[in-house]
Design a protein around this motif. Structure first.
Motif, PDB file in Angstrom:
ATOM      1  N   GLU A 187      72.484  52.902  16.102  1.00  0.00           N
ATOM      2  CA  GLU A 187      73.123  51.656  15.689  1.00  0.00           C
ATOM      3  C   GLU A 187      74.064  51.937  14.516  1.00  0.00           C
ATOM      4  O   GLU A 187      73.707  52.637  13.571  1.00  0.00           O
ATOM      5  CB  GLU A 187      72.053  50.632  15.282  1.00  0.00           C
ATOM      6  CG  GLU A 187      71.146  50.234  16.430  1.00  0.00           C
ATOM      7  CD  GLU A 187      69.978  49.373  15.986  1.00  0.00           C
ATOM      8  OE1 GLU A 187      69.704  49.342  14.773  1.00  0.00           O
ATOM      9  OE2 GLU A 187      69.339  48.748  16.839  1.00  0.00           O
ATOM     10  N   PRO A 189      74.763  50.741  21.320  1.00  0.00           N
ATOM     11  CA  PRO A 189      73.916  51.865  20.882  1.00  0.00           C
ATOM     12  C   PRO A 189      72.585  51.879  21.625  1.00  0.00           C
ATOM     13  O   PRO A 189      71.803  50.922  21.555  1.00  0.00           O
ATOM     14  CB  PRO A 189      73.726  51.576  19.388  1.00  0.00           C
ATOM     15  CG  PRO A 189      73.957  50.109  19.236  1.00  0.00           C
ATOM     16  CD  PRO A 189      74.952  49.730  20.279  1.00  0.00           C
ATOM     17  N   ALA A 190      72.359  52.951  22.342  1.00  0.00           N
ATOM     18  CA  ALA A 190      71.130  53.117  23.123  1.00  0.00           C
ATOM     19  C   ALA A 190      71.067  54.588  23.536  1.00  0.00           C
ATOM     20  O   ALA A 190      71.879  55.408  23.097  1.00  0.00           O
ATOM     21  CB  ALA A 190      71.127  52.194  24.338  1.00  0.00           C
ATOM     22  N   SER A 242      76.409  46.804  26.928  1.00  0.00           N
ATOM     23  CA  SER A 242      76.726  45.804  25.914  1.00  0.00           C
ATOM     24  C   SER A 242      76.814  44.401  26.525  1.00  0.00           C
ATOM     25  O   SER A 242      76.317  43.421  25.951  1.00  0.00           O
ATOM     26  CB  SER A 242      78.048  46.154  25.228  1.00  0.00           C
ATOM     27  OG  SER A 242      78.394  45.189  24.262  1.00  0.00           O
ATOM     28  N   ARG A 270      73.276  43.176  27.214  1.00  0.00           N
ATOM     29  CA  ARG A 270      72.558  42.790  25.997  1.00  0.00           C
ATOM     30  C   ARG A 270      73.149  41.513  25.400  1.00  0.00           C
ATOM     31  O   ARG A 270      72.415  40.663  24.901  1.00  0.00           O
ATOM     32  CB  ARG A 270      72.621  43.925  24.983  1.00  0.00           C
ATOM     33  CG  ARG A 270      72.000  45.233  25.410  1.00  0.00           C
ATOM     34  CD  ARG A 270      70.490  45.141  25.566  1.00  0.00           C
ATOM     35  NE  ARG A 270      69.902  46.446  25.812  1.00  0.00           N
ATOM     36  CZ  ARG A 270      69.267  47.166  24.876  1.00  0.00           C
ATOM     37  NH1 ARG A 270      69.123  46.689  23.647  1.00  0.00           N
ATOM     38  NH2 ARG A 270      68.766  48.354  25.170  1.00  0.00           N
ATOM     39  N   GLU A 316      75.717  45.821  10.211  1.00  0.00           N
ATOM     40  CA  GLU A 316      75.096  47.093  10.626  1.00  0.00           C
ATOM     41  C   GLU A 316      75.356  48.194   9.608  1.00  0.00           C
ATOM     42  O   GLU A 316      74.479  49.038   9.353  1.00  0.00           O
ATOM     43  CB  GLU A 316      75.633  47.499  11.993  1.00  0.00           C
ATOM     44  CG  GLU A 316      74.814  48.564  12.694  1.00  0.00           C
ATOM     45  CD  GLU A 316      73.437  48.044  13.105  1.00  0.00           C
ATOM     46  OE1 GLU A 316      72.445  48.455  12.459  1.00  0.00           O
ATOM     47  OE2 GLU A 316      73.362  47.234  14.039  1.00  0.00           O
ATOM     48  N   GLY A 323      73.732  47.017  16.817  1.00  0.00           N
ATOM     49  CA  GLY A 323      72.584  46.861  17.689  1.00  0.00           C
ATOM     50  C   GLY A 323      72.182  45.410  17.807  1.00  0.00           C
ATOM     51  O   GLY A 323      72.748  44.507  17.166  1.00  0.00           O
TER      52      GLY A 323
END
Length: 428
Positions: free
Chosen positions: A181, A235-236, A257, A260, A294, A380
């Motif tokens: 992240e 971010p993963a 993205s 999510r 972030e 994230g």
């Protein structure tokens, strides 16, 4: 009474063709006559002798000789094949270049044959023996399956691996890509190249291509030229094949993205509606603020508090400047557009007053009010959720307090006191 022999009449006596009596072939009387040559029976032996050949009975059988010839021919063919195989095996071993850790971004031309492909790979230092590589490519199907366009190749790859990469073959090696992240697309590009998944330059170019962004459905806005996929590269952890098309990598990250965002937006629909009503925000603006959070937040429970500070600065009438004053935004300007801001010329990676307040730095939230042109990193889920559901506070300021935590203040005086305490605590 005796019988007198009849006298022969002249002309009635049997004679030979010369008028003499019929005699044998040697002239002796009483020998049996020979057959004329034309009336003799032509036996196989006589025919063979007449032709100057041996009789069939005197010749060797033909079949065993033909079998030996066939066996000799097969043995010779096997020997040639073995020699060729050994030559290819040793040749392929020489084709592999030493692994010095170097990667090569190459725009592979269309229509190269095996010899031309081997020559190009040798020129790039990716194979040791051009001849051996040409033999290998020719012996394994040629180059018709090779995909033209950008590729990321690397030293130490075997001929088989190079073929797999250039053909983007199923089953080629993969790597695990973990995007933390807060990574920017520049950080992601460097990691992709390190893992030999995609070239850094190719990925950065793809994620800043306007037509490609439109195809991905990414909202574009802000300053001209600042548009990119920043903020939409979720971010993963991903498992991705080596030498994957950079656009395919971007598509996968953006797809994650999108997935999510759909869940977060549904969960925070009331907060999103409020942001749309008060600030006219959509997904792009939410991601932009989430990316700032972030970079500023360390402790997860502080994310809603930091979100409240920035939103209060934009919404509170008493905070007239509407400047978010985040060091992280100005630093991103020196990463993304260093040629625009003179202060970035001597930037060492740390925030300085010259860098963060440079008006020519389009991402400086000290010099420019409101949000920067776009996200400065890829946030994230917790940071996105914090924007959609910020804490209900009147905080307008925060400063680091140590241990990853911050001290929050409602007034400038309280904030200045907190800053001084921090300086005193860290003074040598």
């Amino acid at each position: 009474m005796g019988v007198r022999p009849r006298a022969s009449r002249p002309g009635n006596r049997r004679t030979g063709g010369d008028g003499n009596r019929r005699t044998g072939g040697d002239g002796a009387q009483g020998s049996p006559p020979r057959e004329p040559p034309s009336t003799r029976k032509a036996t196989p032996a006589r025919r063979a002798r007449a032709a100057g050949q041996r009789s069939p009975a005197s010749r060797r059988p033909a079949q065993p000789r033909a079998g030996r010839a066939l066996l000799l021919g097969l043995a010779a063919a096997v020997a040639v094949a073995c020699a060729a195989l050994l030559a290819l095996v040793f040749g392929f071993g020489r084709a592999r270049a030493p692994d010095r850790g170097r990667v090569v971004e190459i725009n592979w031309p269309d229509g190269l044959d095996a010899g031309e492909a081997a020559a190009l790979l040798a020129a790039e230092g990716l194979v040791e023996s051009e001849r051996a590589m040409a033999l290998y490519l020719g012996a394994t199907g040629g180059t018709e399956a090779f995909v033209p366009g950008p590729h990321l190749l690397f030293e130490g790859a075997t001929p088989r691996e190079l073929r797999q990469l250039l053909a983007r073959a199923e089953g080629r090696p993969t790597a695990k890509l973990t995007i933390p992240e807060g990574f920017s697309r520049f950080d992601i590009a460097a990691r992709l190249e390190k893992l030999r998944i995609a070239g850094r330059k190719t990925f950065l170019a793809a994620t800043a291509d306007g037509a490609f962004l439109d195809a991905l459905g990414i909202e574009r806005g802000g300053a001209v030229g600042a548009e990119s996929a920043e903020g939409y590269l979720f971010p993963a952890t991903y498992e991705i094949a080596l030498d994957t098309d950079a656009r395919d990598v971007a598509r996968r990250l953006v797809a994650e993205s999108d997935r999510r965002w759909g869940a977060l937006a549904a969960q925070g629909k009331d907060g999103l509606a409020a942001l749309q009503a008060t600030l006219g925000w959509g997904r792009r603006e939410v991601l932009t603020l989430a990316s700032i959070i972030e970079k500023e937040a360390v402790v997860e429970e502080e994310r809603p508090l930091i979100a409240s500070v920035f939103l209060n600065r934009l919404l509170d009438p008493s905070f007239r400047s509407r400047r978010l004053q985040s060091d992280a935004t100005a630093l991103y300007g020196c990463v993304a557009w260093p040629e625009e801001a003179p202060s970035c010329a001597e930037w060492s990676g740390k925030a300085t007053p010259a860098v963060v307040r440079d008006p020519k730095n389009r991402y400086s939230t000290y010099a420019h009010p409101g949000l920067p042109p776009g996200p400065i990193a890829n946030p994230g889920a917790p940071s996105i959720a914090a924007v959609l559901a910020p804490a209900a506070t009147k905080y307008l300021y925060f400063v680091a307090a140590g241990g990853g935590r911050h001290r929050f203040s409602e007034s400038l005086d309280d904030h200045n006191n907190a800053v001084q305490k921090r300086r005193d605590a860290t003074a040598p």
